[in-house]
Design an enzyme around this catalytic site. Sequence first.
Site, PDB file in Angstrom:
ATOM      1  N   LYS A 282       0.846  -1.198   0.000  1.00 19.63           N
ATOM      2  CA  LYS A 282       0.000   0.000   0.000  1.00 19.63           C
ATOM      3  C   LYS A 282       0.881   1.246   0.000  1.00 19.63           C
ATOM      4  O   LYS A 282       2.005   1.209   0.496  1.00 19.63           O
ATOM      5  CB  LYS A 282      -0.850   0.023   1.283  1.00 19.63           C
ATOM      6  N   ARG A 356     -10.444 -11.355   1.721  1.00 22.68           N
ATOM      7  CA  ARG A 356     -11.303 -12.391   1.127  1.00 22.68           C
ATOM      8  C   ARG A 356     -10.635 -13.764   1.182  1.00 22.68           C
ATOM      9  O   ARG A 356     -11.302 -14.787   1.203  1.00 22.68           O
ATOM     10  CB  ARG A 356     -11.701 -11.977  -0.297  1.00 22.68           C
TER      11      ARG A 356
HETATM   12  N1  BES Z   1      -8.099  -3.675   4.270  1.00 29.55           N
HETATM   13  C1  BES Z   1      -8.307  -3.264   2.941  1.00 29.55           C
HETATM   14  C2  BES Z   1      -9.626  -2.524   2.742  1.00 29.55           C
HETATM   15  C3  BES Z   1      -9.774  -1.219   3.457  1.00 29.55           C
HETATM   16  C4  BES Z   1      -9.560  -0.037   2.801  1.00 29.55           C
HETATM   17  C5  BES Z   1     -10.181  -1.184   4.773  1.00 29.55           C
HETATM   18  C6  BES Z   1      -9.733   1.161   3.455  1.00 29.55           C
HETATM   19  C7  BES Z   1     -10.348   0.010   5.425  1.00 29.55           C
HETATM   20  C8  BES Z   1     -10.125   1.179   4.756  1.00 29.55           C
HETATM   21  C9  BES Z   1      -8.318  -4.469   1.999  1.00 29.55           C
HETATM   22  O1  BES Z   1      -7.539  -5.539   2.397  1.00 29.55           O
HETATM   23  C10 BES Z   1      -7.788  -3.995   0.691  1.00 29.55           C
HETATM   24  O2  BES Z   1      -6.681  -3.563   0.649  1.00 29.55           O
HETATM   25  N2  BES Z   1      -8.610  -4.061  -0.335  1.00 29.55           N
HETATM   26  C11 BES Z   1      -8.232  -3.602  -1.636  1.00 29.55           C
HETATM   27  C12 BES Z   1      -8.735  -4.595  -2.655  1.00 29.55           C
HETATM   28  C13 BES Z   1      -8.192  -4.371  -4.028  1.00 29.55           C
HETATM   29  C14 BES Z   1      -6.720  -4.706  -4.067  1.00 29.55           C
HETATM   30  C15 BES Z   1      -8.965  -5.246  -4.996  1.00 29.55           C
HETATM   31  C16 BES Z   1      -8.847  -2.226  -1.872  1.00 29.55           C
HETATM   32  O3  BES Z   1      -9.959  -2.004  -1.385  1.00 29.55           O
HETATM   33  O4  BES Z   1      -8.205  -1.408  -2.472  1.00 29.55           O
HETATM   34 ZN    ZN Z   2      -5.501  -5.388   1.811  1.00 34.57          ZN
END
Ligand code: BES
Ligand code: ZN
Length: 503
Positions: A282, A356
């Site tokens: 990230k 997931r």
């Molecule tokens: N933990 C994150 C989702 C999230 C984002 C939680 C903001 C709280 C606040 C999750 O694991 C994630 O990173 N999801 C990605 C999925 C994508 C790579 C398809 C996302 O939402 O960007």
């Molecule tokens: Zn994630």
Amino acid sequence: MKTELLFTPAAAVSSELLTVFAVDTNTSKEKDAKPAITLLTSEDALKQAAAFVLPTGEFKADANETLLLHAPEGLKATRLLIVGLGKSAKATPHDLRRAAGTAVRFAKPRGIRSLAIAAPATDFDATLAFRAIAEGAIVADFDSDTYRTDRRDRSVESLNIIVPTGADKTAAETGHREGVIVAESQNFARTLINEPGNKMTPTILGSRAAEMSEEFGLKCEVYGAEKLHELKMGAFWSVSQGSEEPPALIVMTYEPPSAPTEPVIGLVGKGITFDTGGISLKPGDNMEKMKYDMAGGAAMIGAMRAIAQLKPKVKVIGIVCAAENMPDGKAQKPGDIQIAMSGKSIEIINTDAEGRLVLADGLYYARQLGATRLIDAATLTGAVAIALGQVNAGIFANDEDAFQRFSKALATSGEKFWRLPVEDEYRDQIRSSIADIQNTGLTRYGGATNAAMFLKEFVDDTPWLHLDIAGMAWLDSDKSWIARGPSGVAVRSIVEWVRSYAS
Ligand code: BES
Ligand code: ZN
Ligand code: ZN
């Protein structure tokens, strides 16, 4: 905070701060309509004490508006706080929940340690009203500044809730008791979520769940990496393999002797104690917030804590899949293929779509343990926050009856969830050319649904609800009724939903 019901007139209660609620009974929509403020009490002494100030018009009884009177005449209390509920035609127990919270958060920074709240003498459903007051007050007492060395413990120590004459005593007692249990469990979840990644590893989360289970009489097992291998949880393991911290598979069981064999409820929570994104790292901005990526798991631990005390006649299994998502020499890579416990093969497109993966094995395992109704909670996608903002959390359902029960639960919990689709026309999004499915959608469109579609692969026909709480689990700013930080969203609604299945 200790709360107690009092069956004496509010005017005779000695308190540092006596709270009474008010509404604007003028529901006319005309522009110049003057507010007509009504205090929700049948006690003349209270009305008298406020009689001087209300006609001035400076207090409009808007929702959560406050007016403080010192040394109110004719009352034993040294201060009288009037909290608005808004227009009377609209006021609901949910307004009362927030208004009670507003009173507590008014008291805290002023060093007021004991508080009295005069419950309104109106036609609110008494159980719901007392429950709402207790919940609102207890939830409001939580603050997230636990590691500040200058933190002064500003908790309100005691709260007396004054029952008006003529109110249904049993309903008041039931509402109060349930409210305390549920709100303390919500705060328990918030305490877990608030901890940073170095103080809340999967192993520590497991210990906290085990301690809680011991305290409230639940069975609890916490398994490590070996068990994941034994169960062939390839999806769950793939997330934790890049971390020095071992994963924890937390299984809590509530089984009252009188429970029927069917249904068995399975609660499954995402417990990523820190989400760096893994190799699909990230960006640095706001990454510190990813300590709350175990909020779904914490919600399930909080819900089990409440269920253990409310004792509904239904078996409930609570599963939390806890892991840390890290980049490392051993971390999984985009393109890797993983085999889930169900046997399905998964192409990893993005290691940041890890929630997931752990849930896939958690949901499948819950079914293996006998769950016939499933609910999961997860901070799963940023996309859900893009779609619904920070007002509603997302809910996905493959079963109308389960969904209707959840909608009813919301009427009690006061939480807001908005339904989003999880239907087969979206299935193409997760098709992979090398494996059964891939862990992200082909496009960015409908990202929250794509994640739900992935989970659906692992529940088959079992009635299932998926709660995506990513936008709602953390509050970025203070509200008059709740502190910024972990919200504890979903605990109250999950508990009510589970109770709907009790025979
Ligand atoms: N933990 C994150 C989702 C999230 C984002 C939680 C903001 C709280 C606040 C999750 O694991 C994630 O990173 N999801 C990605 C999925 C994508 C790579 C398809 C996302 O939402 O960007
Ligand atoms: Zn994630
Ligand atoms: Zn995540």
